[in-house]
Write an enzyme that holds these catalytic residues in place. Structure first.
Site, mmCIF file in Angstrom:
data_model
loop_
_atom_site.group_PDB
_atom_site.id
_atom_site.type_symbol
_atom_site.label_atom_id
_atom_site.label_comp_id
_atom_site.label_asym_id
_atom_site.label_seq_id
_atom_site.Cartn_x
_atom_site.Cartn_y
_atom_site.Cartn_z
ATOM 1 N N GLY A 22 -8.713 9.639 9.334
ATOM 2 C CA GLY A 22 -8.635 9.726 10.391
ATOM 3 C C GLY A 22 -9.381 11.064 10.478
ATOM 4 N N ALA B 95 -9.445 2.517 8.989
ATOM 5 C CA ALA B 95 -9.132 1.932 10.516
ATOM 6 C C ALA B 95 -9.397 1.906 11.636
ATOM 7 C CB ALA B 95 -7.553 2.396 9.957
ATOM 8 N N LYS C 38 0.554 -0.855 0.043
ATOM 9 C CA LYS C 38 0.314 0.026 0.494
ATOM 10 C C LYS C 38 0.962 0.849 -0.121
ATOM 11 C CE LYS C 38 -3.134 3.091 2.640
ATOM 12 N NZ LYS C 38 -3.669 3.308 3.454
ATOM 13 N N ALA D 139 -9.582 5.618 3.664
ATOM 14 C CA ALA D 139 -9.562 6.803 4.057
ATOM 15 C C ALA D 139 -11.337 8.269 4.497
ATOM 16 C CB ALA D 139 -8.252 7.710 4.318
ATOM 17 N N GLY D 140 -11.383 8.272 5.921
ATOM 18 C CA GLY D 140 -12.456 9.445 5.728
ATOM 19 C C GLY D 140 -13.840 8.965 6.051
#
Lengths: 279, 79
Positions: A163, A211, A102, A189-190
């Site tokens: 995040g 995550a 990644k 993400a987000g």
């Protein structure tokens, strides 16, 4: 637990995954809770970072993932230049015995936004070295296409900055990227909550990577379960042919046989034959 | 003895030390000449010497030289 009634695997670089949820592993202090969350999410592929080995760690993330048969996708988090990313990618390949990486090349620590110039440079070099590049990128359709041209195995546009939990800030761009891509598109993400993961899939993404939404939730295991269902639901909805959005209401109950105050009571309510009227 | 920098810390090692010795010491288990743990488990570790990755197959024949900066890395939690 089977959610979809038909097999609909995610195919990346010739490898099939039945789950379309890719999990990051950062953000939880307890490895035990992380393990429970990963299992609840149903994920078959998770990202890890590469850092100095600290002896005496006891149970390690690596052994946790090995034990559960979860495939590992090493990342280049924390790299600001193509040069740094190349070294980290080589370390990941050697440590984890995988060509998959990644690729994250970050512009600055305040936004953590991808530096797409360095990203394109690193992608080209890594592909030449035989890596399968999962490129974390901005939501720019032109950059996404260029990454594919450079040989990326998957294109991973952000919904919003890492995040933040702001969801998908530019759905139009994500949809455009997904509709034009010849390689898997992973919304990365987000994501803050389950509806946003489902939305990503409805926009045509092939998978979702998240995550913080799980690991920083008050109940990570519950949120992981929610994400599992959301991704599956979004995928099903994307293929189900949704109704067109309309400006005005369309009744779903028939008007024929409607009882009004002047209708004789000899016609019992709810007893009419279907008329083929408005649905 | 030779002084090296291992994972950011200055460390003295004997002259005949190779990379496989450093990795075995860090991992706390014996490692074969192919760079894999003798107990059959996967190590999940990699080594860079002066910012160049050394493949595990070469660990046992790569001597540690005074002044080198050596990093031993592994997988940690991350997005």
């Amino acid at each position: 637990m089977t959610i979809a009634s038909h097999p609909d695997p995610l195919l990346v670089d010739g490898v099939e995954f039945s789950s379309r949820l890719i999990m990051g592993t950062g953000g939880l202090s307890s490895l035990h809770t992380l393990e429970q969350a990963l299992l609840a999410s149903g994920t078959e592929l998770t990202t890890v970072a590469l850092r100095r080995y600290a002896p005496g760690q006891g149970d390690t993330l690596f052994s946790l993932l090995e034990r559960n048969g979860i495939r590992i996708l090493p990342n280049t988090a924390g790299c600001y230049t193509a040069r740094d990313a190349l070294l980290t990618a080589e370390l990941g390949r050697e440590a984890l015995e995988t060509d998959w990486v990644k690729l994250e090349v970050i512009a600055d620590e305040d936004t953590l936004l991808p530096d797409v110039v360095e990203l394109l440079d690193a992608t080209e070099q890594l592909v030449a070295r035989g890596f399968k590049v999962f490129a974390y990128t901005s939501d720019d359709p032109a950059v996404a296409r260029r990454l594919e041209d450079y040989g990326a195995a998957a294109v991973m546009p952000l919904g919003s900055p890492i995040g933040t939990g702001l969801g998908i800030l530019n759905p139009h761009n994500i949809e455009l990227i997904a509709s034009r891509a010849g390689v898997p598109v992973v919304l990365d993400a987000g994501i803050g909550t389950a509806s946003e993961a489902a939305f990503a899939m409805e926009l045509g993404c092939d998978a979702v990577l998240l995550a913080s939404a799980v690991t920083r939730a008050q109940n990570p295991v519950a949120m992981a379960t929610a994400m599992r269902h959301a991704v599956a639901a979004g995928r099903l909805a994307a293929g189900a042919g949704r109704i067109p959005a309309r400006r005005h209401a369309v009744a779903s109950s028939p008007m024929d046989g409607l009882i009004d105050a002047d209708t004789p009571a000899s016609v019992p309510r709810g007893d009419w034959a279907p008329t083929g009227g408005a649905r | 003895m030779s002084t090296i920098t291992l994972n950011g810390t200055s460390q003295a090692v004997s002259e005949d030390t190779t990379l496989v010795d450093l990795v075995a010491q860090a991992a706390g288990r014996p490692i074969g000449s192919d760079g894999h743990a003798l107990d059959g488990s996967r190590l999940g570790m990699a080594v860079a010497v002066d910012a160049v990755v050394v493949p595990r197959s070469r660990w046992h024949r790569t001597p540690v030289v005074a002044g080198q900066t050596i990093e031993i890395i592994t997988a940690v939690q991350g997005g």
